[in-house]
Design a protein around this motif. Structure first.
Motif, short mmCIF file in Angstrom:
data_model
loop_
_atom_site.label_atom_id
_atom_site.label_comp_id
_atom_site.label_asym_id
_atom_site.label_seq_id
_atom_site.Cartn_x
_atom_site.Cartn_y
_atom_site.Cartn_z
N ARG A 1 -38.41 28.50 31.81
CA ARG A 1 -39.18 27.83 30.74
C ARG A 1 -38.25 27.07 29.80
N CYS B 1 -49.61 23.87 38.07
CA CYS B 1 -48.71 23.93 36.92
C CYS B 1 -48.99 25.19 36.10
N PRO B 2 -47.97 26.00 35.85
CA PRO B 2 -48.18 27.22 35.06
C PRO B 2 -48.69 26.92 33.64
N SER B 3 -49.53 27.79 33.14
CA SER B 3 -50.11 27.62 31.80
C SER B 3 -49.05 27.50 30.71
#
Length: 149
Positions: free
Chosen positions: A133, A10-12
């Motif tokens: 995002r 999972c991206p930060s």
């Protein structure tokens, strides 16, 4: 009701969105990974470290998730399993996996894997964009809005 995160990939920036949502809505967010994951101090944010190994974190999420809960993952087979248990799955790009679309995504994933195994280069996914995002945050907000206050 809580949110489960397949945290190994999972991206930060997505984790940060989840951390803010956990505090704002006072909902538990649990990150599951086979390595230590730093989380901010909060009664609403937890992490579970599992042993290393193929699908160990995924299996832990499947074991613990309950109907109606949300799982954050880009892993389509994991999404398929949690949907079968009555949970929802959302990928970090904002795509909500459903009973109606997850089988088609799984078939496409398997097809692409077959192509790669035969030597055809298909490239990887594009970097996470601002639009991704935003799409993720919007889908998360929709799910949170359906929860009782």
């Amino acid at each position: 009701m809580q949110i489960w995160v397949d945290a190994d990939a999972c991206p930060s920036v997505i984790k940060e969105v989840l951390f803010r949502a956990a505090e704002r809505r006072q909902i538990t967010v649990t990150l599951v990974a086979n390595q230590s994951v730093r989380v901010p101090p909060s009664p609403f944010i937890k992490s579970i470290r599992v042993e290393s190994g193929f699908d160990v974190a995924d299996n832990e999420i499947v074991k613990r998730v309950s109907k109606g809960e949300l799982v954050i993952t880009a892993d389509i087979p994991l999404a398929d399993e949690v949907i079968a248990k009555g949970a929802l799955a959302l990928n970090p790009r904002g795509e909500l996996y459903t009973a109606e679309n997850v089988k088609a995504r799984l078939n496409m994933r398997d097809f692409m894997e077959t192509l790669r195994a035969s030597g055809i280069q298909s490239g990887g996914p594009a970097p996470l964009s601002q639009a991704d995002r935003q799409a993720f945050a919007n889908q998360l907000d929709r799910w949170l809005a359906r929860l009782p206050k």
